[in-house]
Design a protein around this motif. Structure first.
Motif, PDB file in Angstrom:
ATOM      1  N   CYS A   1      -6.654 -17.759  -2.357  1.00 47.29           N
ATOM      2  CA  CYS A   1      -6.405 -19.197  -2.223  1.00 47.29           C
ATOM      3  C   CYS A   1      -4.933 -19.474  -1.933  1.00 47.29           C
ATOM      4  CB  CYS A   1      -6.863 -19.938  -3.471  1.00 47.29           C
ATOM      5  SG  CYS A   1      -5.972 -19.496  -4.967  1.00 47.29           S
ATOM      6  N   VAL A   2      -4.164 -18.435  -1.706  1.00 48.35           N
ATOM      7  CA  VAL A   2      -2.742 -18.603  -1.391  1.00 48.35           C
ATOM      8  C   VAL A   2      -2.375 -17.635  -0.270  1.00 48.35           C
ATOM      9  CG1 VAL A   2      -2.031 -19.342  -3.697  1.00 48.35           C
ATOM     10  CG2 VAL A   2      -2.144 -16.915  -3.162  1.00 48.35           C
ATOM     11  N   THR A   3      -1.144 -17.766   0.223  1.00 44.75           N
ATOM     12  CA  THR A   3      -0.638 -16.822   1.212  1.00 44.75           C
ATOM     13  C   THR A   3      -0.719 -15.402   0.663  1.00 44.75           C
ATOM     14  OG1 THR A   3       0.918 -18.485   1.957  1.00 44.75           O
ATOM     15  CG2 THR A   3       1.370 -16.229   2.607  1.00 44.75           C
ATOM     16  N   CYS A   4      -1.163 -14.484   1.502  1.00 44.29           N
ATOM     17  CA  CYS A   4      -1.269 -13.091   1.054  1.00 44.29           C
ATOM     18  C   CYS A   4      -0.789 -12.188   2.173  1.00 44.29           C
ATOM     19  CB  CYS A   4      -2.717 -12.760   0.683  1.00 44.29           C
ATOM     20  SG  CYS A   4      -2.936 -11.073   0.070  1.00 44.29           S
ATOM     21  N   THR A   5       0.209 -11.386   1.883  1.00 48.24           N
ATOM     22  CA  THR A   5       0.721 -10.453   2.879  1.00 48.24           C
ATOM     23  C   THR A   5       0.386  -9.030   2.452  1.00 48.24           C
ATOM     24  OG1 THR A   5       2.857 -10.336   1.759  1.00 48.24           O
ATOM     25  CG2 THR A   5       2.639 -11.962   3.516  1.00 48.24           C
ATOM     26  N   VAL A   6       0.215  -8.161   3.457  1.00 45.93           N
ATOM     27  CA  VAL A   6      -0.038  -6.738   3.194  1.00 45.93           C
ATOM     28  C   VAL A   6       1.074  -5.947   3.864  1.00 45.93           C
ATOM     29  CG1 VAL A   6      -1.638  -4.813   3.457  1.00 45.93           C
ATOM     30  CG2 VAL A   6      -2.534  -7.133   3.177  1.00 45.93           C
ATOM     31  N   ASP A   7       1.783  -5.171   3.074  1.00 46.93           N
ATOM     32  CA  ASP A   7       2.872  -4.354   3.602  1.00 46.93           C
ATOM     33  C   ASP A   7       2.608  -2.885   3.300  1.00 46.93           C
ATOM     34  OD1 ASP A   7       4.490  -6.529   4.543  1.00 46.93           O
ATOM     35  OD2 ASP A   7       5.004  -6.951   2.461  1.00 46.93           O
ATOM     36  N   MET A   8       3.129  -2.038   4.187  1.00 40.40           N
ATOM     37  CA  MET A   8       3.029  -0.601   3.968  1.00 40.40           C
ATOM     38  C   MET A   8       4.245  -0.158   3.159  1.00 40.40           C
ATOM     39  SD  MET A   8       0.217   0.134   5.307  1.00 40.40           S
ATOM     40  CE  MET A   8      -0.867  -1.073   6.088  1.00 40.40           C
ATOM     41  N   GLY A   9       4.004   0.473   2.023  1.00 37.20           N
ATOM     42  CA  GLY A   9       5.092   0.919   1.162  1.00 37.20           C
ATOM     43  C   GLY A   9       5.408   2.381   1.387  1.00 37.20           C
ATOM     44  N   GLU A  10       5.703   3.046   0.311  1.00 37.59           N
ATOM     45  CA  GLU A  10       6.153   4.440   0.397  1.00 37.59           C
ATOM     46  C   GLU A  10       5.037   5.355   0.908  1.00 37.59           C
ATOM     47  OE1 GLU A  10       7.560   5.786  -3.374  1.00 37.59           O
ATOM     48  OE2 GLU A  10       8.778   3.996  -3.696  1.00 37.59           O
ATOM     49  N   VAL A  11       5.504   6.454   1.517  1.00 38.96           N
ATOM     50  CA  VAL A  11       4.571   7.519   1.893  1.00 38.96           C
ATOM     51  C   VAL A  11       4.897   8.721   1.032  1.00 38.96           C
ATOM     52  CG1 VAL A  11       3.769   9.023   3.729  1.00 38.96           C
ATOM     53  CG2 VAL A  11       4.437   6.669   4.261  1.00 38.96           C
ATOM     54  N   HIS A  12       3.949   9.133   0.196  1.00 37.07           N
ATOM     55  CA  HIS A  12       4.155  10.312  -0.650  1.00 37.07           C
ATOM     56  C   HIS A  12       3.665  11.553   0.083  1.00 37.07           C
ATOM     57  CE1 HIS A  12       4.349   7.972  -4.694  1.00 37.07           C
ATOM     58  NE2 HIS A  12       5.057   7.413  -3.744  1.00 37.07           N
ATOM     59  N   ALA A  13       4.307  12.618  -0.197  1.00 40.24           N
ATOM     60  CA  ALA A  13       3.905  13.876   0.434  1.00 40.24           C
ATOM     61  C   ALA A  13       2.544  14.311  -0.079  1.00 40.24           C
ATOM     62  CB  ALA A  13       4.949  14.940   0.141  1.00 40.24           C
TER      63      ALA A  13
ATOM     64  N   LEU B   1       0.846  -1.194   0.000  1.00 34.57           N
ATOM     65  CA  LEU B   1       0.000   0.000   0.000  1.00 34.57           C
ATOM     66  C   LEU B   1       0.881   1.244   0.000  1.00 34.57           C
ATOM     67  CD1 LEU B   1      -2.680  -1.039   2.682  1.00 34.57           C
ATOM     68  CD2 LEU B   1      -2.708  -1.418   0.196  1.00 34.57           C
ATOM     69  N   THR B   2       0.716   2.065  -1.010  1.00 28.40           N
ATOM     70  CA  THR B   2       1.410   3.350  -1.073  1.00 28.40           C
ATOM     71  C   THR B   2       0.468   4.427  -0.548  1.00 28.40           C
ATOM     72  OG1 THR B   2       2.685   2.651  -2.990  1.00 28.40           O
ATOM     73  CG2 THR B   2       2.513   5.034  -2.614  1.00 28.40           C
ATOM     74  N   ARG B   3       0.968   5.201   0.422  1.00 35.03           N
ATOM     75  CA  ARG B   3       0.106   6.189   1.083  1.00 35.03           C
ATOM     76  C   ARG B   3       0.481   7.620   0.682  1.00 35.03           C
ATOM     77  NH1 ARG B   3       2.113   3.946   6.504  1.00 35.03           N
ATOM     78  NH2 ARG B   3       3.723   3.337   5.015  1.00 35.03           N
ATOM     79  N   ALA B   4      -0.503   8.456   0.617  1.00 36.73           N
ATOM     80  CA  ALA B   4      -0.277   9.886   0.349  1.00 36.73           C
ATOM     81  C   ALA B   4      -1.263  10.664   1.201  1.00 36.73           C
ATOM     82  CB  ALA B   4      -0.480  10.207  -1.122  1.00 36.73           C
ATOM     83  N   GLY B   5      -0.729  11.475   2.111  1.00 34.64           N
ATOM     84  CA  GLY B   5      -1.613  12.204   3.012  1.00 34.64           C
ATOM     85  C   GLY B   5      -2.388  11.236   3.891  1.00 34.64           C
ATOM     86  N   ASP B   6      -3.689  11.417   3.934  1.00 39.26           N
ATOM     87  CA  ASP B   6      -4.496  10.574   4.818  1.00 39.26           C
ATOM     88  C   ASP B   6      -5.194   9.444   4.066  1.00 39.26           C
ATOM     89  OD1 ASP B   6      -6.300  11.989   3.363  1.00 39.26           O
ATOM     90  OD2 ASP B   6      -7.496  12.701   5.067  1.00 39.26           O
ATOM     91  N   ARG B   7      -4.700   9.132   2.844  1.00 37.33           N
ATOM     92  CA  ARG B   7      -5.350   8.101   2.033  1.00 37.33           C
ATOM     93  C   ARG B   7      -4.337   7.117   1.449  1.00 37.33           C
ATOM     94  NH1 ARG B   7     -10.745   7.841   3.047  1.00 37.33           N
ATOM     95  NH2 ARG B   7     -11.096   9.847   4.032  1.00 37.33           N
ATOM     96  N   VAL B   8      -4.817   5.915   1.132  1.00 40.14           N
ATOM     97  CA  VAL B   8      -4.013   4.971   0.362  1.00 40.14           C
ATOM     98  C   VAL B   8      -4.086   5.404  -1.095  1.00 40.14           C
ATOM     99  CG1 VAL B   8      -3.835   2.594  -0.465  1.00 40.14           C
ATOM    100  CG2 VAL B   8      -4.354   3.056   1.952  1.00 40.14           C
TER     101      VAL B   8
ATOM    102  N   VAL C   1      -5.903   6.493   6.008  1.00 44.95           N
ATOM    103  CA  VAL C   1      -4.684   6.082   6.698  1.00 44.95           C
ATOM    104  C   VAL C   1      -4.798   6.450   8.172  1.00 44.95           C
ATOM    105  CG1 VAL C   1      -2.193   6.461   6.892  1.00 44.95           C
ATOM    106  CG2 VAL C   1      -3.261   6.309   4.630  1.00 44.95           C
ATOM    107  N   ASP C   2      -4.856   5.445   9.011  1.00 49.79           N
ATOM    108  CA  ASP C   2      -4.785   5.658  10.456  1.00 49.79           C
ATOM    109  C   ASP C   2      -4.232   4.382  11.077  1.00 49.79           C
ATOM    110  OD1 ASP C   2      -6.837   3.779  10.712  1.00 49.79           O
ATOM    111  OD2 ASP C   2      -8.404   5.298  10.868  1.00 49.79           O
ATOM    112  N   ASP C   3      -4.275   4.275  12.396  1.00 52.85           N
ATOM    113  CA  ASP C   3      -3.619   3.117  13.012  1.00 52.85           C
ATOM    114  C   ASP C   3      -4.425   1.822  12.849  1.00 52.85           C
ATOM    115  OD1 ASP C   3      -5.641   3.729  14.707  1.00 52.85           O
ATOM    116  OD2 ASP C   3      -4.395   4.106  16.480  1.00 52.85           O
ATOM    117  N   THR C   4      -5.573   1.875  12.196  1.00 53.93           N
ATOM    118  CA  THR C   4      -6.315   0.640  11.920  1.00 53.93           C
ATOM    119  C   THR C   4      -6.167   0.202  10.460  1.00 53.93           C
ATOM    120  OG1 THR C   4      -8.396   1.754  11.304  1.00 53.93           O
ATOM    121  CG2 THR C   4      -8.064   1.281  13.649  1.00 53.93           C
ATOM    122  N   LEU C   5      -5.330   0.886   9.702  1.00 49.43           N
ATOM    123  CA  LEU C   5      -5.247   0.573   8.266  1.00 49.43           C
ATOM    124  C   LEU C   5      -4.847  -0.884   8.024  1.00 49.43           C
ATOM    125  CD1 LEU C   5      -5.259   1.256   5.274  1.00 49.43           C
ATOM    126  CD2 LEU C   5      -2.939   2.180   5.524  1.00 49.43           C
TER     127      LEU C   5
END
Lengths: 386, 77
Positions: A374-386, A11-18, A356-360
């Motif tokens: 149907c397979v392993t799925c991970t969610v990672d936090m990526g870059e934060v754009h200004a 997930l790439t975040r910018a401001g208060d949104r993904v 974007v908050d602490d429950t994202l």
């Protein structure tokens, strides 16, 4: 030698949104490599084992595709027997989520006893249909339904599902029943957890269900897919449709009411899975009561191409086979996850724009669970754009 | 694609097993299994790999692994 088998979402975040959800896959479309050159009868048990998460559906789709390609259809009674096995697997797969995964996500202890009881009953169904264990025979094995055993095992599955949701699941498949459950025993369930946080409409996206039997150009698209692009990133007339319980049951009164209120969001998707289970259990009871015995169809295997579609817990599963000289010349499998977890598909759209908050992280994982990979799925936090 | 390659149990600590397949190890829960599990047994893991879904007899598991290994070797050739 590593076997790639996962999905990674960043997930790439910018401001208060993904800003963007990038869905990457390390899965391989290996069916052709696995099965080309082999005899059809030899590969069907391997299909059931190597794709064992929904191994029954995979094997039934494989059988159907091979039988069509070989011009050797099984007698009609086998269609019902196979439908029963596929539906029971659908119930068990959803049941695992209801009993094990949903409570964990809602901060509750999993109902492992219910999950195990359901699995045990489901796995005993084959022996109650095909006492010789020959259900993977091309053209059909010896079908001799033990109606008493079928009824008992399906009753055990229903009891385990009811235990997992603390309520008769059949009574949840109405708007009144569902809402009463959310206010009562279901308050601690995952749908109750979602409603309690006000996340009913989380991830609501424009809803584009695939047709129940798949796109009408499926056979042509697969036949022309020489580089595997369509298998990995399917589309329907250039659009990214979704498959699964919501696509299958969006006209059900409860699901339609939730769609109208909350859109194709989190609560609607969870409710659609409950409806899928309730519907399947009723259909299973009917099949078990009416299934006739039947012999298989003998004969040789012609050369040709065949395609079969099966509705699994996660949606549309497609197998396509080409036979030449009695051997597999080409084998293609299109799994439901390829549609739902397409990089430009419905999950990517559902994740894009999340606040974007602490429950994202939790909300993203809830959406992933709702789409049910149907397979392993991970969610990672990526870059934060200004 | 929901591949489920049988994994060999290399260690057990309570209800958690360490399993290996194609050189990769991971940990998985045994709580969903009815049958007893010992080191050397083969398991198929459920979606996500957090729970073992089934125990597979050694002959079938080795056949499946060989089947998969051949396909991957062919694919790399």
């Amino acid at each position: 030698m590593a076997v790639p088998d996962g999905i990674r979402i960043v997930l790439t975040r910018a401001g208060d949104r993904v800003l963007r959800a990038d869905i990457g896959s390390t899965r391989l479309a290996v069916a052709d490599r696995l099965f080309s050159g082999k005899a059809p009868a030899d590969i069907l048990p391997m299909v059931a084992l190597l794709f064992s998460l929904c191994g029954t559906a995979q094997a039934v789709a494989g059988l159907g595709a091979v039988e069509q390609a070989a011009s050797r259809p099984a007698p009609a009674a086998h269609d019902d027997a196979r439908a029963l096995l596929v539906l029971a697997e659908l119930v068990a797969e959803h049941g695992l989520a209801l009993a094990r995964d949903w409570p964990i996500l809602a901060g509750q202890p999993p109902r492992l006893d219910a999950a195990k009881a359901m699995r045990t009953a489901q796995r005993a169904l084959v022996a109650a249909l095909y006492p010789d264990g020959d259900w993977l025979t091309i053209g059909g094995g010896r079908l001799a339904p033990d109606h008493a055993a079928l009824t008992a095992r399906l009753a055990a599955m229903r009891a385990a599902i009811d235990a997992a949701v603390d309520h008769p699941v059949a009574a949840l498949a109405t708007a009144d029943g569902f809402n009463r459950w959310l206010d009562g025993a279901g308050a601690l369930s995952l749908p109750g957890f979602v409603a309690g946080h006000g996340w009913q409409a989380l991830g609501a996206v424009p809803f584009a269900p695939l047709p129940a039997d798949g796109p009408d150009d499926l056979a042509d698209r697969l036949a022309a897919d020489t580089d595997g692009h369509f298998l990995n990133r399917p589309d329907w007339r250039g659009e990214h449709g979704e498959t699964g319980p919501l696509a299958r049951h969006h006209r059900h009164p409860l699901v339609a009411a939730l769609l109208a209120t909350h859109g194709a969001g989190l609560l609607t998707r969870l409710a659609a899975r409950l409806v899928a289970v309730a519907n399947a259990l009723d259909h299973l009871d009917h099949l078990a009561a009416t299934l006739p015995p039947g012999a298989g169809a003998g004969g040789g295997l012609a050369d040709g191409a065949g395609l079969a579609t099966v509705q699994t817990a996660r949606g549309l599963l497609v197998h396509r086979v080409e036979l030449a000289g009695g051997r597999i010349a080409r084998y293609q499998i299109l799994a439901p996850t390829e549609w739902n977890f397409h990089p430009d598909g419905p999950l990517a759209a559902a994740l894009t724009g999340l606040a974007v908050d602490d429950t994202l992280d939790l909300r993203a994982r809830l959406l992933v669970q709702a789409f049910d990979p149907c397979v392993t799925c991970t969610v990672d936090m990526g870059e934060v754009h200004a | 694609m929901c591949m489920a390659i049988p994994s060999r149990v290399v260690a057990i600590d309570g209800s958690i097993a360490t399993v290996e397949a194609f050189g990769q190890t991971r940990q998985t829960s045994l709580l969903m299994l009815e049958q007893p599990v010992a080191v050397g047994d083969y398991l198929v893991l459920g979606a996500g790999g957090h729970f073992a879904a089934d125990k597979v007899d050694a002959e079938t598991a080795r056949e499946a692994i060989a089947f998969m290994a051949q396909a991957m070797t062919d694919g790399q050739a």
